[in-house]
Design a protein around this motif. Structure first.
Motif, PDB file in Angstrom:
ATOM      1  N   ARG A 249       0.829  -1.212   0.000  1.00 24.08           N
ATOM      2  CA  ARG A 249       0.000   0.000   0.000  1.00 24.08           C
ATOM      3  C   ARG A 249       0.859   1.255   0.000  1.00 24.08           C
ATOM      4  O   ARG A 249       0.532   2.225  -0.674  1.00 24.08           O
ATOM      5  CB  ARG A 249      -0.940   0.015   1.210  1.00 24.08           C
ATOM      6  CG  ARG A 249      -2.125  -0.901   1.006  1.00 24.08           C
ATOM      7  CD  ARG A 249      -3.206  -0.661   2.007  1.00 24.08           C
ATOM      8  NE  ARG A 249      -3.705   0.702   1.922  1.00 24.08           N
ATOM      9  CZ  ARG A 249      -4.525   1.236   2.803  1.00 24.08           C
ATOM     10  NH1 ARG A 249      -4.948   0.534   3.831  1.00 24.08           N
ATOM     11  NH2 ARG A 249      -4.940   2.476   2.669  1.00 24.08           N
TER      12      ARG A 249
ATOM     13  N   ASP B  64       0.547   3.957  -2.817  1.00 18.58           N
ATOM     14  CA  ASP B  64       0.277   5.360  -2.461  1.00 18.58           C
ATOM     15  C   ASP B  64       1.151   6.284  -3.295  1.00 18.58           C
ATOM     16  O   ASP B  64       0.680   7.292  -3.827  1.00 18.58           O
ATOM     17  CB  ASP B  64       0.553   5.627  -0.975  1.00 18.58           C
ATOM     18  CG  ASP B  64      -0.508   5.045  -0.059  1.00 18.58           C
ATOM     19  OD1 ASP B  64      -1.585   4.644  -0.548  1.00 18.58           O
ATOM     20  OD2 ASP B  64      -0.245   4.977   1.156  1.00 18.58           O
TER      21      ASP B  64
ATOM     22  N   GLU C  44      -0.193   8.839  -6.518  1.00 19.96           N
ATOM     23  CA  GLU C  44      -0.126  10.274  -6.244  1.00 19.96           C
ATOM     24  C   GLU C  44      -0.560  11.123  -7.441  1.00 19.96           C
ATOM     25  O   GLU C  44      -1.288  12.110  -7.277  1.00 19.96           O
ATOM     26  CB  GLU C  44       1.288  10.665  -5.801  1.00 19.96           C
ATOM     27  CG  GLU C  44       1.437  12.107  -5.414  1.00 19.96           C
ATOM     28  CD  GLU C  44       0.640  12.496  -4.178  1.00 19.96           C
ATOM     29  OE1 GLU C  44       0.265  13.679  -4.079  1.00 19.96           O
ATOM     30  OE2 GLU C  44       0.382  11.640  -3.323  1.00 19.96           O
TER      31      GLU C  44
ATOM     32  N   GLY D 277      -5.996  11.487   2.078  1.00 19.05           N
ATOM     33  CA  GLY D 277      -5.608  10.733   3.263  1.00 19.05           C
ATOM     34  C   GLY D 277      -6.806  10.460   4.160  1.00 19.05           C
ATOM     35  O   GLY D 277      -6.961   9.357   4.695  1.00 19.05           O
TER      36      GLY D 277
ATOM     37  N   MET E 112      -8.961   7.786   2.636  1.00 20.61           N
ATOM     38  CA  MET E 112      -8.402   6.449   2.832  1.00 20.61           C
ATOM     39  C   MET E 112      -8.560   5.943   4.264  1.00 20.61           C
ATOM     40  O   MET E 112      -8.551   4.728   4.481  1.00 20.61           O
ATOM     41  CB  MET E 112      -6.942   6.411   2.393  1.00 20.61           C
ATOM     42  CG  MET E 112      -6.774   6.527   0.884  1.00 20.61           C
ATOM     43  SD  MET E 112      -7.716   5.299  -0.055  1.00 20.61           S
ATOM     44  CE  MET E 112      -6.694   3.857   0.221  1.00 20.61           C
TER      45      MET E 112
ATOM     46  N   TYR F 274      -7.828   2.606  -6.854  1.00 18.99           N
ATOM     47  CA  TYR F 274      -6.712   2.304  -5.967  1.00 18.99           C
ATOM     48  C   TYR F 274      -6.677   0.801  -5.670  1.00 18.99           C
ATOM     49  O   TYR F 274      -5.623   0.172  -5.727  1.00 18.99           O
ATOM     50  CB  TYR F 274      -6.855   3.114  -4.670  1.00 18.99           C
ATOM     51  CG  TYR F 274      -5.735   2.915  -3.693  1.00 18.99           C
ATOM     52  CD1 TYR F 274      -4.661   3.791  -3.664  1.00 18.99           C
ATOM     53  CD2 TYR F 274      -5.744   1.860  -2.789  1.00 18.99           C
ATOM     54  CE1 TYR F 274      -3.620   3.616  -2.755  1.00 18.99           C
ATOM     55  CE2 TYR F 274      -4.714   1.676  -1.883  1.00 18.99           C
ATOM     56  CZ  TYR F 274      -3.655   2.560  -1.874  1.00 18.99           C
ATOM     57  OH  TYR F 274      -2.629   2.374  -0.971  1.00 18.99           O
TER      58      TYR F 274
END
Length: 148
Positions: A14, A18, A22, A36, A39, A124
């Motif tokens: 992860r 991440d 981006e 953030g 998530m 994601y």
């Protein structure tokens, strides 16, 4: 092992996803800080973990509504300032706009932004699963998830 052992196995991957994700976040309407927060409300589940060939990593976004108001409040400084500059009613207009949005179906946290957050979370999850498959970690994660 802990109850979340397969989720614990995702941690290192992860962090890498991440970084890779981006660019996608930057092209969205969310700031890094807002993403953030999104998530923190997303949990990952695996559908049919007993069959790694058909198993799918799913972003569970059921808790997302709980953070959408906070995300909208974060927008208050940047978007509120822009609206105030053109509308001439910065103070009342912002409040009235939020009330109008709530009454017109914008819902808590704004439906459009929530749909965008859900869509990004799904992207994601897909990217994370692809990474796990490429690194030959998907099968072991599925096996662990099937045992729990």
């Amino acid at each position: 092992m802990s109850d979340n052992s397969w989720r614990d196995m995702l941690a290192a991957e992860r962090m890498r996803v991440d970084q890779e994700f981006e660019d996608r976040v930057q092209s969205s309407s969310f700031s890094r800080q807002q993403w953030g927060l999104v998530m923190t409300a997303v949990e990952f589940d695996i559908e049919t973990p007993s069959d790694p060939e058909t198993a799918q990593l799913i972003a569970d976004t059921n808790s997302l509504p709980s953070v959408m108001d906070q995300i909208e409040q974060m927008d208050g400084g940047s978007m509120g300032g822009a609206a105030g500059g053109t509308g001439g009613t910065a103070g009342g207009g912002g409040l009235l706009s939020k009330l109008a949005s709530l009454l017109s179906g914008g819902g808590s946290g704004g439906g459009e932004r929530q749909r965008e957050a859900e869509s990004l979370a799904e992207e994601y999850a897909e990217q994370l699963q692809e990474r796990l498959e490429k690194r030959d970690r998907w099968q072991s994660i599925c096996e662990q998830a099937a045992e729990e």
